[in-house]
Design a protein around this motif. Sequence first.
Motif, mmCIF file in Angstrom:
data_model
loop_
_atom_site.group_PDB
_atom_site.id
_atom_site.type_symbol
_atom_site.label_atom_id
_atom_site.label_comp_id
_atom_site.label_asym_id
_atom_site.label_seq_id
_atom_site.Cartn_x
_atom_site.Cartn_y
_atom_site.Cartn_z
ATOM 1 N N SER A 189 -6.904 -50.924 -15.039
ATOM 2 C CA SER A 189 -6.170 -50.102 -15.995
ATOM 3 C C SER A 189 -7.029 -48.927 -16.456
ATOM 4 O O SER A 189 -8.256 -48.979 -16.422
ATOM 5 N N ARG A 190 -6.341 -47.894 -16.845
ATOM 6 C CA ARG A 190 -6.983 -46.739 -17.464
ATOM 7 C C ARG A 190 -6.105 -46.335 -18.645
ATOM 8 O O ARG A 190 -4.885 -46.514 -18.623
ATOM 9 N N LYS A 246 3.627 -46.961 -7.507
ATOM 10 C CA LYS A 246 3.086 -45.948 -8.423
ATOM 11 C C LYS A 246 2.451 -46.660 -9.621
ATOM 12 O O LYS A 246 2.978 -47.677 -10.094
ATOM 13 N N PRO A 247 1.328 -46.140 -10.112
ATOM 14 C CA PRO A 247 0.710 -46.726 -11.306
ATOM 15 C C PRO A 247 1.684 -46.663 -12.485
ATOM 16 O O PRO A 247 2.405 -45.663 -12.641
ATOM 17 N N GLN A 248 1.707 -47.734 -13.276
ATOM 18 C CA GLN A 248 2.640 -47.817 -14.396
ATOM 19 C C GLN A 248 2.030 -48.619 -15.539
ATOM 20 O O GLN A 248 1.164 -49.458 -15.318
ATOM 21 N N SER A 249 2.561 -48.416 -16.725
ATOM 22 C CA SER A 249 2.188 -49.242 -17.875
ATOM 23 C C SER A 249 3.000 -50.536 -17.815
ATOM 24 O O SER A 249 4.024 -50.606 -17.114
ATOM 25 N N ALA A 250 2.563 -51.537 -18.540
ATOM 26 C CA ALA A 250 3.311 -52.796 -18.588
ATOM 27 C C ALA A 250 4.711 -52.549 -19.153
ATOM 28 O O ALA A 250 5.687 -53.141 -18.690
ATOM 29 N N TYR A 251 4.804 -51.659 -20.130
ATOM 30 C CA TYR A 251 6.114 -51.336 -20.708
ATOM 31 C C TYR A 251 7.033 -50.717 -19.654
ATOM 32 O O TYR A 251 8.207 -51.067 -19.548
ATOM 33 N N VAL A 263 0.903 -59.091 -15.997
ATOM 34 C CA VAL A 263 0.093 -57.905 -15.733
ATOM 35 C C VAL A 263 -1.343 -58.160 -16.194
ATOM 36 O O VAL A 263 -2.298 -57.868 -15.467
ATOM 37 N N LEU A 264 -1.498 -58.719 -17.378
ATOM 38 C CA LEU A 264 -2.839 -59.011 -17.894
ATOM 39 C C LEU A 264 -3.554 -60.029 -17.006
ATOM 40 O O LEU A 264 -4.752 -59.892 -16.728
ATOM 41 N N ARG A 265 -2.823 -61.025 -16.541
ATOM 42 C CA ARG A 265 -3.424 -62.037 -15.669
ATOM 43 C C ARG A 265 -3.863 -61.413 -14.345
ATOM 44 O O ARG A 265 -4.962 -61.674 -13.858
ATOM 45 N N LEU A 266 -3.021 -60.568 -13.766
ATOM 46 C CA LEU A 266 -3.370 -59.895 -12.510
ATOM 47 C C LEU A 266 -4.575 -58.969 -12.698
ATOM 48 O O LEU A 266 -5.423 -58.850 -11.810
ATOM 49 N N LEU A 280 4.401 -60.814 -7.058
ATOM 50 C CA LEU A 280 4.711 -59.933 -5.928
ATOM 51 C C LEU A 280 5.497 -58.710 -6.389
ATOM 52 O O LEU A 280 5.246 -57.594 -5.934
ATOM 53 N N ALA A 281 6.446 -58.907 -7.286
ATOM 54 C CA ALA A 281 7.244 -57.787 -7.780
ATOM 55 C C ALA A 281 6.361 -56.786 -8.529
ATOM 56 O O ALA A 281 6.443 -55.572 -8.302
ATOM 57 N N ILE A 282 5.497 -57.293 -9.402
ATOM 58 C CA ILE A 282 4.618 -56.409 -10.173
ATOM 59 C C ILE A 282 3.664 -55.663 -9.255
ATOM 60 O O ILE A 282 3.519 -54.438 -9.360
ATOM 61 N N LEU A 283 3.000 -56.393 -8.361
ATOM 62 C CA LEU A 283 2.069 -55.730 -7.445
ATOM 63 C C LEU A 283 2.789 -54.687 -6.589
ATOM 64 O O LEU A 283 2.263 -53.599 -6.349
ATOM 65 N N GLY A 284 4.004 -54.991 -6.149
ATOM 66 C CA GLY A 284 4.777 -54.039 -5.355
ATOM 67 C C GLY A 284 5.147 -52.796 -6.145
ATOM 68 O O GLY A 284 5.050 -51.669 -5.636
#
Length: 175
Positions: free
Chosen positions: A57-58, A15-20, A46-49, A6-10
């Motif tokens: 990803s782009r 805003k789009p972001q890198s995993a870092y 992130v990879l699992r989502l 939920l935190a990652i999706l939120g």
Amino acid sequence: MSAIDLAILGMVLEKPQSAYDLQKDVTYHNFSRWTRISAPSVYKRVLRLRDQGYLESRQEPGDRAGSKAVYSITESGRAYFLQEMAACASRPVPLLFDFNVVITNLNKLPQDQALALAEQLRQSLQASREETAGYARTYADIPLVGRTIFDQQLGLYDALLDWLDGFVRQFQAEA
């Protein structure tokens, strides 16, 4: 679904972001103080989502010579996010405190040792409250939805301190 999802999706919804960058956000905002999330667990999630179709990803130029993957939420990710937000909000709220095992065993100790441990717990709760108040002052300019978590935690610390005072009085009276 976990709190970290939920935190990652939120964060990606915002805003789009890198995993870092997501890891840096988790660390900067002290997410681990109010939910079960740690910066090292972000990349794997992130990879699992992404594999589940909730993120896409782009590749964008990175700060150095290489490129980096920047993640954004998909339409199915938005739907999943809303579904899981509703599910999380409707679940019972467990209040699990590790120190409860200490409380439940105090009657097995001599009263002076039990009261010393209760005082130690009081000092720990008070120190945690003061630390949270410090964070609230440091991050006073964050949006309301973040500030309110600090208010919630301060209220819980105050309630736990009041509860502990009442418990100690009862414990002394029954001894």
